[in-house]
Write a protein that holds these residues in place. Sequence first.
Motif, PDB file in Angstrom:
ATOM      1  N   LEU A  90       0.874  -1.167   0.000  1.00 58.00           N
ATOM      2  CA  LEU A  90       0.000   0.000   0.000  1.00 58.00           C
ATOM      3  C   LEU A  90       0.914   1.221   0.000  1.00 58.00           C
ATOM      4  N   ARG A  95      -1.791   8.246   2.568  1.00 56.20           N
ATOM      5  CA  ARG A  95      -2.632   7.097   2.928  1.00 56.20           C
ATOM      6  C   ARG A  95      -2.156   6.483   4.242  1.00 56.20           C
ATOM      7  N   SER A  96      -0.824   6.385   4.398  1.00 60.97           N
ATOM      8  CA  SER A  96      -0.285   5.774   5.616  1.00 60.97           C
ATOM      9  C   SER A  96      -0.562   6.626   6.849  1.00 60.97           C
ATOM     10  N   ARG A 102      -3.748  -0.369   8.176  1.00 60.82           N
ATOM     11  CA  ARG A 102      -3.811  -1.091   6.893  1.00 60.82           C
ATOM     12  C   ARG A 102      -2.464  -1.064   6.182  1.00 60.82           C
ATOM     13  N   THR A 103      -1.781   0.062   6.261  1.00 59.11           N
ATOM     14  CA  THR A 103      -0.463   0.175   5.641  1.00 59.11           C
ATOM     15  C   THR A 103       0.497  -0.821   6.269  1.00 59.11           C
ATOM     16  N   ASN A 104       0.462  -0.922   7.583  1.00 65.13           N
ATOM     17  CA  ASN A 104       1.320  -1.868   8.301  1.00 65.13           C
ATOM     18  C   ASN A 104       0.983  -3.317   7.920  1.00 65.13           C
ATOM     19  N   ASN A 107       2.209  -3.839   4.206  1.00 67.70           N
ATOM     20  CA  ASN A 107       3.618  -3.582   3.922  1.00 67.70           C
ATOM     21  C   ASN A 107       4.588  -4.316   4.840  1.00 67.70           C
ATOM     22  N   TYR A 155       4.345   4.988   6.373  1.00 66.97           N
ATOM     23  CA  TYR A 155       4.790   4.296   5.161  1.00 66.97           C
ATOM     24  C   TYR A 155       6.303   4.111   5.169  1.00 66.97           C
ATOM     25  N   THR A 158       7.377   1.347   7.461  1.00 61.81           N
ATOM     26  CA  THR A 158       7.141  -0.008   6.940  1.00 61.81           C
ATOM     27  C   THR A 158       8.217  -0.402   5.938  1.00 61.81           C
ATOM     28  N   TYR A 196      -5.061   9.189  -3.662  1.00 59.04           N
ATOM     29  CA  TYR A 196      -3.628   9.017  -3.416  1.00 59.04           C
ATOM     30  C   TYR A 196      -2.830   8.899  -4.716  1.00 59.04           C
TER      31      TYR A 196
END
Length: 331
Positions: A90, A95-96, A102-104, A107, A155, A158, A196
């Motif tokens: 992602l 976004r992060s 969700r990013t975590n 990713n 982000y 990650t 994004y």
Amino acid sequence: MINDKIEKLQGKTILITGAAGFIGSNLCEFLSNHHITVRGIDNFATGHRKNIQNLKAHKNFEFIQGDICNLKDCQSACQGVDFVLHQAALGSVPRSIEDPIRTNDANINGFLNMLVASKDQGVQRFVYAASSSTYGDSKSLPKVEQNIGKPLSPYAITKYVNELYADNFKRIYDLDSVGLRYFNVFGRKQDPNGAYAAVIPKFVIQLMKHQSPVINGDGTYSRDFTYIDNVIQMNILAITTDHEDALNQVYNTAVGDRTTILEMANLLKTYLSEFDSKIADIKIKHGPNRKGDVPHSLASIEKAQKYLGYQPSHKFKEGLQEAIKWYWKHY
């Protein structure tokens, strides 16, 4: 040079994660067109079916709809695979910041699943998309691989964790890997829509619609914009290198030059006005700076040149002109 490297991949099977995304689909197309056996996996969270539609005619291309956050999907995708090109993630700093969980999950947890599956299924080499965001608040330019700062977004965290895990899996499980720190990649198939969207395709489409693009800040932030063909080259070099010292390293994947956001926007106007003269008169607007943005990004590509033999095929302006032709034709 790349065609010589491609010869080494005959008879091999390559798994590309994020196969329906911007970079993943370009890699799938390039390798399939060179008659390499390619397996792609994507859950369509950010990728698009249209990006791989034309590959269905290739008998050497197989697609799995699956999720890297599901270990069983990863294990299945890695069966019988020689090399993995891990592009699934992602992306997007904003976004992060809005959705760090969700990013975590995608990713870090997804990345770990892919490492475990690669180890379990006997994959020879794991090449993954790292990020220039790892340099964080480091002010030194150009960016040199061993000198990083504190990450400025979830982000970025990650992507740094990915590098730590890859290094760990070599030490513990002897899984060879190569990390490619991408610097602001752009080009054909990059999605111009959505909250994004990356800056170049977003601005291109806005200008084509006679809308004023909005730059975050005064436009003096700079980027080492990197055309997609340079990224394809780096991935091919990473999976085919026989140089032992080249493995289990991270490499800047860039051009080694920088352009301000304002310069980029003005170039877009210039190149697009060749197709539509009215675009030359569109005003560029400015908004506030964006949280988590790195002010300046410029890569040293000396390490990639030394160990992988990398030579960028496209400078920024060449890539931008090719990208604009593609968007004009497809949008």
